[in-house]
Design a protein around this motif. Structure first.
Motif, short mmCIF file in Angstrom:
data_model
loop_
_atom_site.label_atom_id
_atom_site.label_comp_id
_atom_site.label_asym_id
_atom_site.label_seq_id
_atom_site.Cartn_x
_atom_site.Cartn_y
_atom_site.Cartn_z
N PHE A 1 61.06 68.36 51.15
CA PHE A 1 61.95 67.35 51.73
C PHE A 1 61.80 67.32 53.26
CE2 PHE A 1 65.95 66.71 53.96
CZ PHE A 1 66.22 65.39 53.63
N PHE A 2 61.73 68.49 53.90
CA PHE A 2 61.61 68.50 55.36
C PHE A 2 60.29 67.94 55.85
CE2 PHE A 2 65.35 71.28 55.44
CZ PHE A 2 66.03 70.67 56.48
N VAL A 3 59.24 68.06 55.05
CA VAL A 3 57.97 67.43 55.41
C VAL A 3 58.13 65.91 55.37
CG1 VAL A 3 55.56 67.09 54.72
CG2 VAL A 3 56.56 69.40 54.69
N TRP B 1 58.99 60.76 58.41
CA TRP B 1 59.78 59.54 58.64
C TRP B 1 60.35 59.55 60.06
CZ3 TRP B 1 64.75 57.99 59.76
CH2 TRP B 1 65.05 56.65 59.49
N GLU B 2 60.89 60.69 60.46
CA GLU B 2 61.48 60.80 61.80
C GLU B 2 60.43 60.60 62.88
OE1 GLU B 2 64.13 63.96 64.42
OE2 GLU B 2 63.56 64.47 62.37
N ALA C 1 50.12 65.51 69.09
CA ALA C 1 48.73 65.96 68.95
C ALA C 1 48.53 67.38 69.48
CB ALA C 1 47.79 65.00 69.68
N ARG C 2 49.37 67.81 70.40
CA ARG C 2 49.19 69.14 71.00
C ARG C 2 50.25 70.17 70.57
NH1 ARG C 2 51.37 66.05 75.23
NH2 ARG C 2 53.27 66.97 76.08
N THR C 3 51.21 69.74 69.75
CA THR C 3 52.33 70.61 69.37
C THR C 3 52.48 70.65 67.85
OG1 THR C 3 53.42 69.86 71.40
CG2 THR C 3 54.77 71.08 69.82
N GLY C 4 52.59 71.85 67.29
CA GLY C 4 52.76 72.00 65.85
C GLY C 4 54.05 71.36 65.37
N ARG C 5 54.06 70.92 64.13
CA ARG C 5 55.25 70.26 63.59
C ARG C 5 56.43 71.22 63.48
NH1 ARG C 5 55.58 65.81 59.21
NH2 ARG C 5 53.58 65.52 60.17
#
Length: 150
Positions: free
Chosen positions: A117-119, A124-125, A141-145
């Motif tokens: 769900f969080f993925v 969406w966010e 592009a430079r920061t992990g999710r």
């Protein structure tokens, strides 16, 4: 469905999933070794602290909805320097700890559903964030999710 309504629908689903994970009774479907239980305890507290720190860092931009507030500023420093969604990162750690410690296959399944769900919610966010902030894609592009390098 409007963007705001969809955002609040995500919040409602999140509350249901987390509520089920918290309120379901523990079981004896499986047992874990003491070292793993201790590790899960540590993950729980690290996750909780991360949620609180990341939420505090957002200040007036904090909202339960995944739709950015009018006038919100894109945060790329503090915990947001290492992860685009550090509040979710903390919740994910808490979910892993709760599901793992539960001893319940049902709680494990709800935990896995919550992680998926969080993925979906973060995808969406991020579309909303890209619409709102012209530099969001460069930041993404430079920061992990959820965690650095992921």
């Amino acid at each position: 469905m409007s963007t705001r309504t969809t955002g609040w629908a995500f919040v409602a689903v999140q509350v249901l999933l987390l509520g089920a994970l918290i309120l379901l009774p523990g079981r004896d479907d499986f047992t874990l070794p003491a070292w793993l239980l201790t590790t899960l305890d540590i993950l729980f507290w690290v996750g909780l602290v991360l949620v609180l720190l990341a939420a505090a860092f957002l200040g007036r931009s904090l909202t339960a909805s995944p739709v950015p507030l009018d006038g919100a500023k894109l945060r790329t420093t503090g915990p947001y320097r290492w992860a685009r969604h550090p509040i979710y990162s903390g919740v994910i750690l808490v979910v892993i700890a709760l599901a793992g410690r539960s001893g319940s296959y049902l709680s494990l399944a709800i935990g896995i559903a919550t992680l998926a769900f969080f993925v979906v919610k973060s995808n969406w966010e991020e579309e909303r964030l890209s619409e709102r902030f012209s530099d969001y894609r460069d930041y993404a592009a430079r920061t992990g999710r959820f965690f650095p390098g992921w």
